[in-house]
Design a protein around this motif. Structure first.
Motif, PDB file in Angstrom:
ATOM      1  N   VAL A 131       0.029   4.009  -2.292  1.00 42.85           N
ATOM      2  CA  VAL A 131      -1.683   4.210  -2.414  1.00 42.85           C
ATOM      3  C   VAL A 131      -2.044   5.447  -1.317  1.00 42.85           C
ATOM      4  CG1 VAL A 131      -3.911   3.108  -2.035  1.00 42.85           C
ATOM      5  CG2 VAL A 131      -1.889   1.804  -2.943  1.00 42.85           C
ATOM      6  N   TRP A 170       0.731  -1.131  -0.002  1.00 43.22           N
ATOM      7  CA  TRP A 170      -0.252  -0.059   0.059  1.00 43.22           C
ATOM      8  C   TRP A 170       0.969   1.279  -0.044  1.00 43.22           C
ATOM      9  CZ3 TRP A 170      -5.721  -0.293   0.404  1.00 43.22           C
ATOM     10  CH2 TRP A 170      -6.011  -1.572   0.913  1.00 43.22           C
ATOM     11  N   ALA A 180      -0.766   2.827   3.773  1.00 44.30           N
ATOM     12  CA  ALA A 180      -1.499   3.863   2.784  1.00 44.30           C
ATOM     13  C   ALA A 180      -1.367   5.286   3.477  1.00 44.30           C
ATOM     14  CB  ALA A 180      -2.629   3.422   2.501  1.00 44.30           C
TER      15      ALA A 180
END
Length: 203
Positions: A56, A53, A87
């Protein structure tokens, strides 16, 4: 017109697989996730997959204007589920300009609302893809709160949309819209000009 397809199967596992494919693409990704109970099932599945992640950025399509630790806070639930994923999280702020997304994940209410764009609401109109304040009319008794939401331009500023719904009544409403009804907020996503939409429906 918008390219719309129905996904088979349409369950939480299929939604998780779709989101995982987007996350696995090379380079930075921007994702907008809906609130509600279905995403929590998908988040749990995604958390088990060992995804990277790190590039992201996640935001919400909408949220209630409550503190993060309030039971009605979508951000609080998102952070609890994916806060340890690596993330980045982008909070909704009224009036902020919104950069394009790689994926927008929408749910839909029984009245055809998407994000916090309701058939009847008080809303502050802003030009361009942005975050606006809305108040549903009437306020839903189960969630009587003012909202922040991506506006229609922000929801459409994406490579693709997934629309995840459950129940026979919502399927019937979607079929009504696809047959020509422009009476609901979701109509503009499915019948207007915009990014391709994949519908994930389950009972």
């Amino acid at each position: 017109m918008t390219d719309v397809v129905w996904a088979y199967p349409g369950d939480a596992g299929a939604v998780a697989a779709h989101v995982a494919r987007v996350i696995a693409r090379h380079g930075p990704k921007r994702l907008a996730f809906t609130g509600g109970s279905t995403p929590l099932k998908v988040f749990a599945l995604l958390a088990q997959q060992g995804l990277d992640w790190s590039d992201v950025t996640i935001t919400l399509t909408d949220d209630r204007r409550v503190p993060d630790d309030h039971p009605a806070s979508n951000f609080g639930k998102l952070n609890a589920a994916l806060g340890a994923s690596g993330a980045a999280f982008e909070r909704l702020e009224e009036g902020m300009a919104v950069q394009p997304f790689d994926l927008v994940w929408l749910g839909m209410g029984e009245d055809g609302h998407i994000a916090s764009l309701f058939p009847h609401m008080h809303a502050l109109v802003r030009p361009g893809p942005s975050v606006i304040a809305t108040t549903p009319i009437p306020l839903p008794p189960e969630a009587p709160f003012d909202r922040l939401t991506l506006n229609k331009r922000a929801l459409k500023a994406t490579r693709e949309i997934i629309l995840v719904v459950t129940g026979a009544s919502k399927k019937a409403l979607l079929e009504q819209v696809l047959a020509g009804s422009d009476a609901y907020p979701v109509s503009d996503i499915l019948r207007g000009y915009g990014p391709p939409v994949t519908i994930y429906w389950s009972e």
